[in-house]
Design a protein around this motif. Structure first.
Motif, short mmCIF file in Angstrom:
data_model
loop_
_atom_site.label_atom_id
_atom_site.label_comp_id
_atom_site.label_asym_id
_atom_site.label_seq_id
_atom_site.Cartn_x
_atom_site.Cartn_y
_atom_site.Cartn_z
N SER A 22 -54.59 17.91 -29.32
CA SER A 22 -54.45 18.11 -27.87
C SER A 22 -54.89 19.51 -27.43
O SER A 22 -55.52 19.66 -26.39
CB SER A 22 -53.02 17.81 -27.41
OG SER A 22 -52.18 18.86 -27.75
N ASN A 38 -55.99 11.74 -23.80
CA ASN A 38 -55.06 12.48 -24.64
C ASN A 38 -53.85 12.95 -23.83
O ASN A 38 -52.69 12.83 -24.24
CB ASN A 38 -55.78 13.71 -25.22
CG ASN A 38 -55.36 14.00 -26.63
OD1 ASN A 38 -56.04 13.60 -27.57
ND2 ASN A 38 -54.23 14.66 -26.80
N LEU A 44 -49.75 11.93 -24.33
CA LEU A 44 -48.69 12.91 -24.56
C LEU A 44 -47.65 12.89 -23.44
O LEU A 44 -46.46 13.11 -23.68
CB LEU A 44 -49.27 14.32 -24.71
CG LEU A 44 -50.19 14.53 -25.92
CD1 LEU A 44 -50.58 15.99 -26.04
CD2 LEU A 44 -49.55 14.07 -27.21
N GLU A 59 -51.48 14.41 -30.69
CA GLU A 59 -50.81 15.71 -30.69
C GLU A 59 -51.60 16.74 -31.49
O GLU A 59 -51.74 17.89 -31.09
CB GLU A 59 -49.39 15.57 -31.27
CG GLU A 59 -48.39 15.12 -30.22
CD GLU A 59 -47.08 14.64 -30.82
OE1 GLU A 59 -46.87 14.77 -32.04
OE2 GLU A 59 -46.26 14.10 -30.04
N GLU A 60 -52.14 16.27 -32.62
CA GLU A 60 -52.89 17.16 -33.50
C GLU A 60 -54.08 17.81 -32.78
O GLU A 60 -54.38 18.98 -32.99
CB GLU A 60 -53.39 16.34 -34.69
CG GLU A 60 -53.62 17.12 -35.94
CD GLU A 60 -54.05 16.19 -37.07
OE1 GLU A 60 -53.27 15.29 -37.45
OE2 GLU A 60 -55.20 16.34 -37.54
N MET A 117 -49.96 8.81 -31.42
CA MET A 117 -49.31 10.05 -30.99
C MET A 117 -49.57 11.18 -31.97
O MET A 117 -49.85 12.31 -31.56
CB MET A 117 -47.80 9.83 -30.84
CG MET A 117 -47.41 8.99 -29.65
SD MET A 117 -48.06 9.63 -28.10
CE MET A 117 -47.27 11.24 -28.03
N GLU A 118 -49.48 10.86 -33.26
CA GLU A 118 -49.69 11.91 -34.27
C GLU A 118 -51.07 12.54 -34.12
O GLU A 118 -51.22 13.75 -34.13
CB GLU A 118 -49.55 11.31 -35.68
CG GLU A 118 -48.09 11.17 -36.11
CD GLU A 118 -47.92 10.22 -37.29
OE1 GLU A 118 -48.88 10.07 -38.07
OE2 GLU A 118 -46.83 9.64 -37.40
N GLY A 161 -45.83 9.16 -24.34
CA GLY A 161 -45.24 9.26 -25.67
C GLY A 161 -44.67 7.97 -26.25
O GLY A 161 -44.76 6.89 -25.65
#
Ligand SMILES: [Zn+2]
Length: 400
Positions: A289, A265, A269, A286-287, A282-283, A272
């Motif tokens: 992380s 993860n 990030l 990010e959710e 990525m979505e 990217g």
């Protein structure tokens, strides 16, 4: 003939005191003595290394890698690497892994059984690499995004089909079985929180493994999937991202090992979309992380045995850089340096069921030994620099 390593500060993997001015000896791949220089007499035919000023740790163990993924930004492109070339790349990457001090890895899903082939090549001394535990293909239900990893999944629906899928993997000679108990971050359409195979289906896999004394590991992000997998009898929870209090209690009660895989993860990030990581990954990354670090912290505090696993092979998560996970543990304040080392040695060995053989430096265990130039207890990052990995022994054989 005995080999003797003398003079280094020795960290034995149990979390106990560092032995300054240590002596460790081994013969035919097995440790014959661990202690201080004062309580050891060098006998006749010995090969002696003077390691004053250096540091000794047990061979490191990464319990979650994918040896035939190569860290490409968009994992779909891994499919475009032709199978035989892929096996050769994997072989080279396993050499990087052992040279980085990782003498054992557990492979958590492989394309077309490349893991079994690379493992055999290492055992036949054709190539250098760590001890590898294989799972073959990942057993999963029919679900979106599986085609993103062609040849890595075995789709199975219903109890009978799961039983058959498990038998197929066992027929290939794998060391353990892996199931998908929830969706994945890296599959388009995969919903990490959503349960996948249900308890009865996973139990069928677990039962087939038990017949051959092999355990089952479950990929599980969401709380319901984690509970389904534990009720079905799995040994390890991979990721554990969204574990709730009940799931954590179940892990403690049933002595389930958790592998948070924070590195994957983190690296997604760090790099990217600008550097090619697909937006759907990525979505999701990010959710979760923040919560995945918080969950790991909660689980560790509650007493869940937590082992080091990188998910190496995922975007920018290169083989040979496995120690990044230890750096994450320390930098996220989940563990001290000593605890992080234990997560990659003693606890990791317990996680994969090899605690009688590896994970700590004790008489009778395999001589998997790493000699470092710097002290990992004051600078865990030193493990990331190959120049600090002075020597690596695997079962007494000098690899580096
Ligand atoms: Zn994985």
């Amino acid at each position: 003939m005995d080999t003797v390593l003398r003079g280094a500060a020795l960290i034995d993997g149990t979390g106990g005191d560092v032995i300054e001015d240590s002596i460790i000896s081994f013969r035919n791949g097995t440790i014959t003595h661990v202690g201080t220089a004062a309580d050891y007499k060098v006998a006749g035919h010995t090969d002696i290394y003077d390691l004053s000023g250096k540091y000794i740790i047990p061979g490191l163990i990464d319990v979650h890698i994918h040896l035939d993924l190569h860290g490409m930004a968009d994992t779909y492109r891994e499919n475009l690497v032709e199978n035989k070339l892929r096996a050769i790349r994997s072989a080279m990457e396993m050499e990087l892994t052992v040279l980085a001090g990782f003498t054992t890895v557990r492979n958590m899903g492989s394309t077309n059984y490349i893991d079994v082939a690379v493992k055999r090549a290492i055992e036949e001394n054709l190539i250098k690499g760590p001890r590898i535990l294989t799972s073959g293909k990942i057993i999963c239900m029919k679900s979106a995004g599986i085609e993103y990893f062609q040849g890595m999944y075995r789709e199975a629906d219903g109890v009978d089909e799961n039983r058959k899928a498990a038998r197929e993997q066992l027929k290939e000679g794998v060391n353990f079985l892996k199931v998908m108990a929830t969706g994945a971050i890296m599959n388009p359409g995969g919903v990490p929180g959503a349960p996948q195979l249900n308890t009865e289906e996973i139990r069928a896999v677990v039962e087939e493994g038990i017949k051959l004394s092999k355990y089952t590991a479950a990929h599980a992000h969401g709380a319901q999937g984690i509970k389904n997998a534990i009720r079905a009898g799995v040994r390890t929870i991979e990721h554990g991202t969204l574990a709730d209090d009940e799931a954590i209690e179940m892990m403690v009660a049933d002595q389930i090992y958790m592998v948070p895989t924070l590195t994957s993860n983190y690296l997604m990030l760090q790099h990217g979309e600008e550097e090619g990581v697909p937006s759907f990954m990525m979505e999701k990354a990010e959710e979760v992380s923040e919560i995945r670090v918080q969950t790991a912290k909660k689980a560790i505090t509650a007493g869940v045995k937590t082992a080091m696993g990188t998910d190496a092979g995922t975007p920018y998560n290169y083989h040979g850089k496995n120690s990044l996970e230890l750096v994450r543990f320390v930098e996220e304040n989940l563990m001290t340096e000593m605890e992080a080392l234990c997560a990659a040695t003693q606890t990791a060995a317990q996680t994969i069921g090899l605690e009688d053989m590896i994970g700590t430096l004790e008489t009778g265990k395999a001589a998997d030994i790493v000699v470092l130039e710097k002290n990992p207890l004051t600078d865990i990052k030193c493990l990331l620099n190959g120049e600090n990995i002075y020597k690596v022994f695997k079962e007494g054989v000098l690899i580096k």
